[in-house]
Scaffold this active site. Sequence first.
Site, PDB file in Angstrom:
ATOM      1  N   LYS A  22      -9.951  -2.226 -17.900  1.00 45.14           N
ATOM      2  CA  LYS A  22      -9.272  -3.503 -17.608  1.00 45.14           C
ATOM      3  C   LYS A  22     -10.204  -4.449 -16.861  1.00 45.14           C
ATOM      4  O   LYS A  22     -10.332  -5.617 -17.211  1.00 45.14           O
ATOM      5  CB  LYS A  22      -8.013  -3.252 -16.758  1.00 45.14           C
ATOM      6  CG  LYS A  22      -7.407  -4.523 -16.175  1.00 45.14           C
ATOM      7  CD  LYS A  22      -6.199  -4.242 -15.314  1.00 45.14           C
ATOM      8  CE  LYS A  22      -6.487  -4.025 -13.862  1.00 45.14           C
ATOM      9  NZ  LYS A  22      -6.798  -5.221 -13.078  1.00 45.14           N
ATOM     10  N   ASN A  23     -10.833  -3.928 -15.816  1.00 47.66           N
ATOM     11  CA  ASN A  23     -11.638  -4.816 -14.974  1.00 47.66           C
ATOM     12  C   ASN A  23     -12.942  -5.249 -15.639  1.00 47.66           C
ATOM     13  O   ASN A  23     -13.593  -6.178 -15.169  1.00 47.66           O
ATOM     14  CB  ASN A  23     -11.922  -4.153 -13.623  1.00 47.66           C
ATOM     15  CG  ASN A  23     -10.674  -4.120 -12.754  1.00 47.66           C
ATOM     16  OD1 ASN A  23      -9.645  -4.682 -13.107  1.00 47.66           O
ATOM     17  ND2 ASN A  23     -10.772  -3.450 -11.617  1.00 47.66           N
ATOM     18  N   CYS A 118      -1.742 -11.552  -2.511  1.00 54.12           N
ATOM     19  CA  CYS A 118      -0.843 -10.626  -3.189  1.00 54.12           C
ATOM     20  C   CYS A 118      -0.544  -9.500  -2.217  1.00 54.12           C
ATOM     21  O   CYS A 118      -0.940  -9.568  -1.059  1.00 54.12           O
ATOM     22  CB  CYS A 118      -1.465 -10.108  -4.474  1.00 54.12           C
ATOM     23  SG  CYS A 118      -2.901  -9.093  -4.185  1.00 54.12           S
ATOM     24  N   ARG A 123      -6.814 -12.282  -0.264  1.00 52.44           N
ATOM     25  CA  ARG A 123      -7.661 -12.490  -1.442  1.00 52.44           C
ATOM     26  C   ARG A 123      -8.118 -13.939  -1.609  1.00 52.44           C
ATOM     27  O   ARG A 123      -7.790 -14.600  -2.598  1.00 52.44           O
ATOM     28  CB  ARG A 123      -6.956 -11.957  -2.687  1.00 52.44           C
ATOM     29  CG  ARG A 123      -6.534 -10.516  -2.500  1.00 52.44           C
ATOM     30  CD  ARG A 123      -6.044  -9.868  -3.741  1.00 52.44           C
ATOM     31  NE  ARG A 123      -7.128  -9.419  -4.612  1.00 52.44           N
ATOM     32  CZ  ARG A 123      -6.929  -8.690  -5.698  1.00 52.44           C
ATOM     33  NH1 ARG A 123      -5.723  -8.344  -6.054  1.00 52.44           N
ATOM     34  NH2 ARG A 123      -7.942  -8.309  -6.438  1.00 52.44           N
ATOM     35  N   ASP A 308      -9.492   1.073  -5.446  1.00 51.29           N
ATOM     36  CA  ASP A 308      -8.458   1.237  -6.470  1.00 51.29           C
ATOM     37  C   ASP A 308      -8.008   2.691  -6.626  1.00 51.29           C
ATOM     38  O   ASP A 308      -6.999   2.961  -7.282  1.00 51.29           O
ATOM     39  CB  ASP A 308      -8.955   0.707  -7.825  1.00 51.29           C
ATOM     40  CG  ASP A 308      -8.920  -0.815  -7.884  1.00 51.29           C
ATOM     41  OD1 ASP A 308      -8.354  -1.439  -6.975  1.00 51.29           O
ATOM     42  OD2 ASP A 308      -9.472  -1.385  -8.846  1.00 51.29           O
ATOM     43  N   ARG A 401       0.546  -3.686 -16.219  1.00 48.26           N
ATOM     44  CA  ARG A 401      -0.527  -4.680 -16.188  1.00 48.26           C
ATOM     45  C   ARG A 401      -1.875  -3.996 -16.411  1.00 48.26           C
ATOM     46  O   ARG A 401      -2.803  -4.604 -16.936  1.00 48.26           O
ATOM     47  CB  ARG A 401      -0.593  -5.343 -14.800  1.00 48.26           C
ATOM     48  CG  ARG A 401       0.300  -6.519 -14.599  1.00 48.26           C
ATOM     49  CD  ARG A 401       0.014  -7.118 -13.236  1.00 48.26           C
ATOM     50  NE  ARG A 401      -1.415  -7.069 -12.961  1.00 48.26           N
ATOM     51  CZ  ARG A 401      -1.959  -6.735 -11.796  1.00 48.26           C
ATOM     52  NH1 ARG A 401      -1.219  -6.451 -10.763  1.00 48.26           N
ATOM     53  NH2 ARG A 401      -3.258  -6.717 -11.639  1.00 48.26           N
TER      54      ARG A 401
HETATM   55  C1  UD1 Z   1     -11.859  -6.544  -8.213  1.00 49.34           C
HETATM   56  C2  UD1 Z   1     -10.967  -5.705  -9.079  1.00 49.34           C
HETATM   57  C3  UD1 Z   1      -9.946  -4.934  -8.233  1.00 49.34           C
HETATM   58  C4  UD1 Z   1     -10.664  -4.137  -7.142  1.00 49.34           C
HETATM   59  C5  UD1 Z   1     -11.622  -5.029  -6.351  1.00 49.34           C
HETATM   60  C6  UD1 Z   1     -12.474  -4.243  -5.363  1.00 49.34           C
HETATM   61  C7  UD1 Z   1     -10.880  -6.999 -11.132  1.00 49.34           C
HETATM   62  C8  UD1 Z   1     -10.042  -7.802 -12.068  1.00 49.34           C
HETATM   63  N1  UD1 Z   1     -10.272  -6.575 -10.024  1.00 49.34           N
HETATM   64  O1  UD1 Z   1     -11.021  -7.500  -7.568  1.00 49.34           O
HETATM   65  O2  UD1 Z   1      -9.240  -4.043  -9.097  1.00 49.34           O
HETATM   66  O3  UD1 Z   1      -9.703  -3.593  -6.264  1.00 49.34           O
HETATM   67  O4  UD1 Z   1     -12.521  -5.717  -7.251  1.00 49.34           O
HETATM   68  O5  UD1 Z   1     -13.151  -3.240  -5.981  1.00 49.34           O
HETATM   69  O6  UD1 Z   1     -12.035  -6.723 -11.386  1.00 49.34           O
HETATM   70  N2  UD1 Z   1     -13.108 -11.647  -0.799  1.00 49.34           N
HETATM   71  C9  UD1 Z   1     -13.298 -12.751   0.025  1.00 49.34           C
HETATM   72  N3  UD1 Z   1     -13.666 -13.935  -0.547  1.00 49.34           N
HETATM   73  C10 UD1 Z   1     -13.848 -14.079  -1.890  1.00 49.34           C
HETATM   74  C11 UD1 Z   1     -13.661 -12.942  -2.729  1.00 49.34           C
HETATM   75  C12 UD1 Z   1     -13.282 -11.750  -2.147  1.00 49.34           C
HETATM   76  O7  UD1 Z   1     -13.138 -12.661   1.233  1.00 49.34           O
HETATM   77  O8  UD1 Z   1     -14.187 -15.178  -2.344  1.00 49.34           O
HETATM   78  C13 UD1 Z   1     -12.694 -10.377  -0.193  1.00 49.34           C
HETATM   79  C14 UD1 Z   1     -11.314  -9.936  -0.707  1.00 49.34           C
HETATM   80  O9  UD1 Z   1     -10.268 -10.553   0.013  1.00 49.34           O
HETATM   81  C15 UD1 Z   1     -11.377  -8.437  -0.486  1.00 49.34           C
HETATM   82  C16 UD1 Z   1     -12.855  -8.128  -0.760  1.00 49.34           C
HETATM   83  O10 UD1 Z   1     -13.557  -9.346  -0.638  1.00 49.34           O
HETATM   84  O11 UD1 Z   1     -11.059  -8.120   0.842  1.00 49.34           O
HETATM   85  C17 UD1 Z   1     -13.107  -7.527  -2.121  1.00 49.34           C
HETATM   86  O12 UD1 Z   1     -12.653  -8.396  -3.127  1.00 49.34           O
HETATM   87  P1  UD1 Z   1     -13.355  -8.524  -4.538  1.00 49.34           P
HETATM   88  O13 UD1 Z   1     -14.490  -7.550  -4.655  1.00 49.34           O
HETATM   89  O14 UD1 Z   1     -13.639  -9.947  -4.811  1.00 49.34           O
HETATM   90  O15 UD1 Z   1     -12.180  -8.051  -5.497  1.00 49.34           O
HETATM   91  P2  UD1 Z   1     -11.677  -8.744  -6.828  1.00 49.34           P
HETATM   92  O16 UD1 Z   1     -12.828  -9.237  -7.625  1.00 49.34           O
HETATM   93  O17 UD1 Z   1     -10.567  -9.679  -6.497  1.00 49.34           O
END
Ligand code: UD1
Length: 422
Positions: A22-23, A118, A123, A308, A401
């Site tokens: 999925k990711n 969420c 996030r 995850d 999902r």
């Molecule tokens: C992706 C995965 C999700 C997984 C996560 C961490 C997808 C669709 N989803 O989510 O399943 O749990 O990686 O392995 O690929 N953060 C910030 N600022 C930003 C972006 C992120 O502070 O601009 C923080 C987030 O709040 C969180 C951490 O960084 O605490 C990790 O988030 P991130 O690695 O970005 O996760 P996703 O890409 O949203």
Amino acid sequence: MAKYIVEQSGPLRGEVTISGSKNAVLPILAATVLSEGVCEINDVPHLLDVEVMIQILRSLGADVSEDWDSHTVVVTPGQSTVSEVPHDLVKKMRASIFVMGPLLARTGSAVIALPGGCSIGNRPIDLHNKGLRLLGARILTGDGIVEASAPNGLRGSLVYLDFPSVGATENIMMAATLAQGTTTIENAAEEPEIVDLANFLNKMGARIKGAGTDTIRIEGVQHLHGTRHAVIPDRIETGTFMVAAAISRGDVLIKNSVPDHVRPVIAKLLECGAVVNDEVDGLRVRGDVKDLVATDIKTLPYPGFPTDMQALFMALLTTVDGTSAVIETVFENRFMHAAELSRMGANIRVDGRTAIVPGNKHQLVGARVISTDLRAGAALVLAGLVAKGRTEVSEIYHIERGYEGFHDKLSALGAKIERVED
Ligand code: UD1
């Protein structure tokens, strides 16, 4: 709304085949926005999130055809220059934000509703925005909308990420493929899904080096063409069935899995006393060889233990001998399932980012529980397989999902699980 009814089942036994990731597929589908030709994506899992991404591509003018028997999606770019993603689609899926980088690079602008928080945390998307700004984009946020523009195109730059965010790395990497000059992303995320996305982009004609390490270099090109790509197997689905084998004290062969992508899960299962063998046909996990014991878990960016997998492991740890500590460092609020597991008899204490999980093979009892997010929901289903009596897991759209045919795959291994419409 649909729910799962799960009855205490015996040990799971047999074979399961893992679907495409999925990711990995979500950013890959978003990346087709960059292409001037037709892209054929194979091994696409049939998931609600994938359907939302396909609707987004259609809303942006692409022609998308899908064949779920062969798990193939074909994306033909349209002539339209729409760069605004409909609000109702973004609300359905946070990963909609993945189209921001590609849209900006291809059309010079992107207008997307802010995805918001969420159940697992706030996030924010500040790191996505920071990276795109460094590439020369003007980004305005307000009224729940993010508006990005780059009328004169994007320019390569050095981008240091304060945290190795998966989504930010992907968005910046996609945008940089069509920027003028070279972009370097430092402290980049190293997840296998990033490597898969880079491989897809390189097949389209991009010049990306270093994906899978903490430094990614992208030399911008003028055009990207169509290509064909098969998505990697889902490492979290793999880990989920590994835990299913262990928690049920069963014996399961997991086909279409990449052992290298689940090293920390293998290590932790071995610490618990499960047996994991890398066999010719796949990974074989046995929880029926010796008594399982407690172990501690700390989630970290890849190659650390995946956030995850945290909820799923917590479910397992409620059933082993001894007390475990689970520390969540990636998301600030990812312990909602602890309360639900406690409703099933587990006496979990949460203090900040640490959960103390007392284990006991016989403690779980069936209850009515709520799937608060995708992985939490799957964890409750696995707990239901070993809990005495009947467990009702509601709000399973979260599970659907991200898991293809979850209950069918579990049933085929001997689980007593039924999907019912409320
Ligand atoms: C992706 C995965 C999700 C997984 C996560 C961490 C997808 C669709 N989803 O989510 O399943 O749990 O990686 O392995 O690929 N953060 C910030 N600022 C930003 C972006 C992120 O502070 O601009 C923080 C987030 O709040 C969180 C951490 O960084 O605490 C990790 O988030 P991130 O690695 O970005 O996760 P996703 O890409 O949203």
